[in-house]
Design a protein around this motif. Structure first.
Motif, PDB file in Angstrom:
ATOM      1  N   ALA A 166      54.025  64.027  83.463  1.00 13.57           N
ATOM      2  CA  ALA A 166      54.853  65.011  84.408  1.00 13.57           C
ATOM      3  C   ALA A 166      54.339  65.526  85.553  1.00 13.57           C
ATOM      4  O   ALA A 166      54.780  66.522  86.331  1.00 13.57           O
ATOM      5  CB  ALA A 166      55.042  66.221  83.266  1.00 13.57           C
ATOM      6  N   ARG A 167      53.088  65.279  85.703  1.00 16.74           N
ATOM      7  CA  ARG A 167      52.364  65.844  86.952  1.00 16.74           C
ATOM      8  C   ARG A 167      52.660  65.223  88.236  1.00 16.74           C
ATOM      9  O   ARG A 167      52.481  63.780  88.371  1.00 16.74           O
ATOM     10  CB  ARG A 167      50.756  65.800  86.779  1.00 16.74           C
ATOM     11  CG  ARG A 167      50.057  66.343  88.014  1.00 16.74           C
ATOM     12  CD  ARG A 167      50.002  67.888  88.293  1.00 16.74           C
ATOM     13  NE  ARG A 167      49.447  68.516  87.358  1.00 16.74           N
ATOM     14  CZ  ARG A 167      49.304  69.990  87.370  1.00 16.74           C
ATOM     15  NH1 ARG A 167      50.116  70.497  88.229  1.00 16.74           N
ATOM     16  NH2 ARG A 167      48.558  70.675  86.463  1.00 16.74           N
ATOM     17  N   SER A 168      53.149  65.453  89.488  1.00 14.82           N
ATOM     18  CA  SER A 168      53.321  64.971  90.590  1.00 14.82           C
ATOM     19  C   SER A 168      51.993  65.228  91.314  1.00 14.82           C
ATOM     20  O   SER A 168      51.498  66.009  91.903  1.00 14.82           O
ATOM     21  CB  SER A 168      54.243  65.825  91.555  1.00 14.82           C
ATOM     22  OG  SER A 168      54.672  65.347  92.891  1.00 14.82           O
TER      23      SER A 168
ATOM     24  N   GLU B  79      45.074  66.425  94.490  1.00 15.57           N
ATOM     25  CA  GLU B  79      45.908  67.345  95.030  1.00 15.57           C
ATOM     26  C   GLU B  79      47.292  66.931  94.271  1.00 15.57           C
ATOM     27  O   GLU B  79      47.841  65.794  94.370  1.00 15.57           O
ATOM     28  CB  GLU B  79      46.239  67.032  96.517  1.00 15.57           C
ATOM     29  CG  GLU B  79      47.282  68.202  97.174  1.00 15.57           C
ATOM     30  CD  GLU B  79      47.694  67.915  98.808  1.00 15.57           C
ATOM     31  OE1 GLU B  79      47.960  68.807  99.435  1.00 15.57           O
ATOM     32  OE2 GLU B  79      47.153  66.743  98.984  1.00 15.57           O
ATOM     33  N   VAL B  80      47.870  68.119  93.628  1.00 20.57           N
ATOM     34  CA  VAL B  80      49.179  67.863  92.960  1.00 20.57           C
ATOM     35  C   VAL B  80      49.949  69.126  93.151  1.00 20.57           C
ATOM     36  O   VAL B  80      49.721  70.110  93.863  1.00 20.57           O
ATOM     37  CB  VAL B  80      48.836  68.037  91.372  1.00 20.57           C
ATOM     38  CG1 VAL B  80      47.724  66.956  91.056  1.00 20.57           C
ATOM     39  CG2 VAL B  80      48.091  69.577  91.245  1.00 20.57           C
ATOM     40  N   ARG B  81      51.132  68.884  92.673  1.00 19.78           N
ATOM     41  CA  ARG B  81      52.311  69.941  92.693  1.00 19.78           C
ATOM     42  C   ARG B  81      52.130  70.727  91.436  1.00 19.78           C
ATOM     43  O   ARG B  81      51.845  70.189  90.531  1.00 19.78           O
ATOM     44  CB  ARG B  81      53.706  69.364  92.903  1.00 19.78           C
ATOM     45  CG  ARG B  81      53.810  68.798  94.282  1.00 19.78           C
ATOM     46  CD  ARG B  81      55.177  68.548  94.775  1.00 19.78           C
ATOM     47  NE  ARG B  81      55.588  67.787  95.796  1.00 19.78           N
ATOM     48  CZ  ARG B  81      55.237  68.090  96.927  1.00 19.78           C
ATOM     49  NH1 ARG B  81      54.926  69.326  97.270  1.00 19.78           N
ATOM     50  NH2 ARG B  81      55.366  67.339  97.908  1.00 19.78           N
TER      51      ARG B  81
ATOM     52  N   TRP C  90      57.854  73.745  83.885  1.00 17.70           N
ATOM     53  CA  TRP C  90      58.028  73.533  82.438  1.00 17.70           C
ATOM     54  C   TRP C  90      59.386  74.075  82.021  1.00 17.70           C
ATOM     55  O   TRP C  90      59.582  73.976  81.001  1.00 17.70           O
ATOM     56  CB  TRP C  90      56.786  74.730  81.707  1.00 17.70           C
ATOM     57  CG  TRP C  90      55.651  74.274  81.809  1.00 17.70           C
ATOM     58  CD1 TRP C  90      54.669  74.674  82.600  1.00 17.70           C
ATOM     59  CD2 TRP C  90      55.042  73.520  80.906  1.00 17.70           C
ATOM     60  NE1 TRP C  90      53.471  73.997  82.424  1.00 17.70           N
ATOM     61  CE2 TRP C  90      53.530  73.165  81.387  1.00 17.70           C
ATOM     62  CE3 TRP C  90      55.553  72.389  79.861  1.00 17.70           C
ATOM     63  CZ2 TRP C  90      52.679  72.322  80.822  1.00 17.70           C
ATOM     64  CZ3 TRP C  90      54.361  71.463  79.460  1.00 17.70           C
ATOM     65  CH2 TRP C  90      53.033  71.398  79.787  1.00 17.70           C
ATOM     66  N   GLY C  91      60.213  74.452  82.994  1.00 18.70           N
ATOM     67  CA  GLY C  91      61.608  74.658  82.739  1.00 18.70           C
ATOM     68  C   GLY C  91      61.844  76.067  82.396  1.00 18.70           C
ATOM     69  O   GLY C  91      60.900  76.978  82.554  1.00 18.70           O
ATOM     70  N   ARG C  92      62.811  76.399  81.546  1.00 18.54           N
ATOM     71  CA  ARG C  92      63.259  77.729  81.064  1.00 18.54           C
ATOM     72  C   ARG C  92      62.620  78.056  79.877  1.00 18.54           C
ATOM     73  O   ARG C  92      62.330  77.561  78.991  1.00 18.54           O
ATOM     74  CB  ARG C  92      64.792  77.737  81.039  1.00 18.54           C
ATOM     75  CG  ARG C  92      65.788  77.487  82.096  1.00 18.54           C
ATOM     76  CD  ARG C  92      67.244  77.248  81.624  1.00 18.54           C
ATOM     77  NE  ARG C  92      67.796  78.725  81.131  1.00 18.54           N
ATOM     78  CZ  ARG C  92      67.941  78.763  79.833  1.00 18.54           C
ATOM     79  NH1 ARG C  92      68.004  77.718  79.123  1.00 18.54           N
ATOM     80  NH2 ARG C  92      68.552  80.003  79.529  1.00 18.54           N
ATOM     81  N   LEU C  93      62.101  79.508  80.034  1.00 16.94           N
ATOM     82  CA  LEU C  93      61.460  80.107  78.987  1.00 16.94           C
ATOM     83  C   LEU C  93      62.159  80.022  77.594  1.00 16.94           C
ATOM     84  O   LEU C  93      61.671  79.636  76.665  1.00 16.94           O
ATOM     85  CB  LEU C  93      61.153  81.691  79.194  1.00 16.94           C
ATOM     86  CG  LEU C  93      60.295  82.506  78.215  1.00 16.94           C
ATOM     87  CD1 LEU C  93      59.090  82.003  77.622  1.00 16.94           C
ATOM     88  CD2 LEU C  93      60.350  83.968  78.545  1.00 16.94           C
ATOM     89  N   ALA C  94      63.611  80.348  77.659  1.00 11.65           N
ATOM     90  CA  ALA C  94      64.643  80.255  76.540  1.00 11.65           C
ATOM     91  C   ALA C  94      64.344  78.725  75.841  1.00 11.65           C
ATOM     92  O   ALA C  94      64.243  78.628  74.475  1.00 11.65           O
ATOM     93  CB  ALA C  94      65.768  80.370  76.863  1.00 11.65           C
ATOM     94  N   ASP C  95      64.336  77.697  76.831  1.00 14.93           N
ATOM     95  CA  ASP C  95      64.121  76.623  76.051  1.00 14.93           C
ATOM     96  C   ASP C  95      62.777  76.116  75.315  1.00 14.93           C
ATOM     97  O   ASP C  95      62.681  75.601  74.417  1.00 14.93           O
ATOM     98  CB  ASP C  95      64.474  75.552  77.280  1.00 14.93           C
ATOM     99  CG  ASP C  95      65.795  75.593  77.892  1.00 14.93           C
ATOM    100  OD1 ASP C  95      66.861  75.918  76.947  1.00 14.93           O
ATOM    101  OD2 ASP C  95      66.172  75.201  78.884  1.00 14.93           O
TER     102      ASP C  95
END
Length: 269
Positions: free
Chosen positions: A45-47, A98-100, A104-109
């Motif tokens: 998941a890491r760019s 060096e990464v972006r 993690w998306g929305r807290l509710a999810d």
């Protein structure tokens, strides 16, 4: 003659939001140290943008580099500090990537995910700015199965190399979400069924006492910065403010130690 329609100017708040989104997309972070770099290379998941290593570090990270598909830049150890923009005190061990920042998306999810049978746990941090404290809290949160650690977008430790190194790999696996307004986020969690417990030395009950009254309930533990503690609105938003019991009146813990103790107590209750 047809008159072209007049262009409607975007509201200032829309323009500001678009600028902030573009700036966030352009933001990059340098992670350093063999452990942090290895975990970043292993995280799909890491760019990842750039990998700089010494020959020795490249040999030690050989499998991880090969699996990541990245082409490392191998530099002499004597010029490493000139190639990578790290703080002078950074213990990089000859490896930096060096990464972006992770999304993690929305807290509710995130708050709604998790396995059956375990008490849902979330840690909320109110103005905890020390990256070493936040890194240690992420590590404890992963160990005790917390679904997320949340903090404010401002006045909180951002994702940095120092935070990642202290987290010892947990930054790649433990959701760390930054929210605009902590109190609003807590209200949202309460609507989802979470009980929000603020930690403070002047709490009206001990944490074990409060947890004993909430068997199986989803819990959000809220910790404030050392010294100032919880802000007034944060405190007001909590369902209850509790304390960690100490053996003597002078007992106290720093925020990362308090988080570890609180998480352990919540998993055992």
């Amino acid at each position: 003659m047809t008159v072209p329609p007049k262009k409607t100017r975007k509201p200032a708040w829309v323009i500001d939001k678009e600028r902030a989104r573009r700036a966030s997309a352009a933001e990059t972070v340098w992670l350093f140290g063999l452990h942090a770099v290895r975990d970043a290379l292993a995280n799909p998941a890491r760019s990842r943008l750039r990998l700089v290593v010494t020959k020795n570090a490249a040999d030690r990270l050989g499998d991880a580099i090969a699996a990541s598909g990245m082409e490392p830049e191998i530099v002499d150890a004597r010029v490493f500090d000139r190639e990578v923009p790290l703080a002078p005190e950074s213990v990089h061990q000859g490896a930096a990537v060096e990464v972006r920042p992770l999304d993690w998306g929305r807290l509710a999810d995130v708050a709604a995910t998790g396995g059956e049978g375990s008490r849902p746990l979330i840690v909320a941090l109110d103005r905890v700015t020390d990256p070493h404290n936040v890194g240690a809290i992420l590590r404890s949160a992963e160990v005790f199965g917390a679904r997320a650690v949340i903090a404010t977008a401002r006045h909180a430790a951002p994702e940095t190399g120092a935070l990642a190194k202290t987290a010892s790999g947990a930054l790649e696996r433990q959701p760390y979400l930054r929210v605009v307004n902590l109190a609003d986020a807590l209200i949202g969690l309460k609507a989802m069924g979470y009980v929000v417990l603020g930690l403070d030395g002047a709490g009206d009950a001990t944490l074990p006492e409060a947890l004993a009254e909430l068997p199986g309930r989803a819990i959000c533990l809220v910790l404030g910065a050392e010294g100032p503690g919880l802000r007034e609105r944060t405190r007001e938003t909590c369902d209850r403010v509790v304390r960690i019991p100490f053996a003597a009146d002078f007992g106290s813990l720093n925020v990362s130690n308090a988080a570890a103790v609180a998480l352990y107590a919540a998993t055992r209750a």
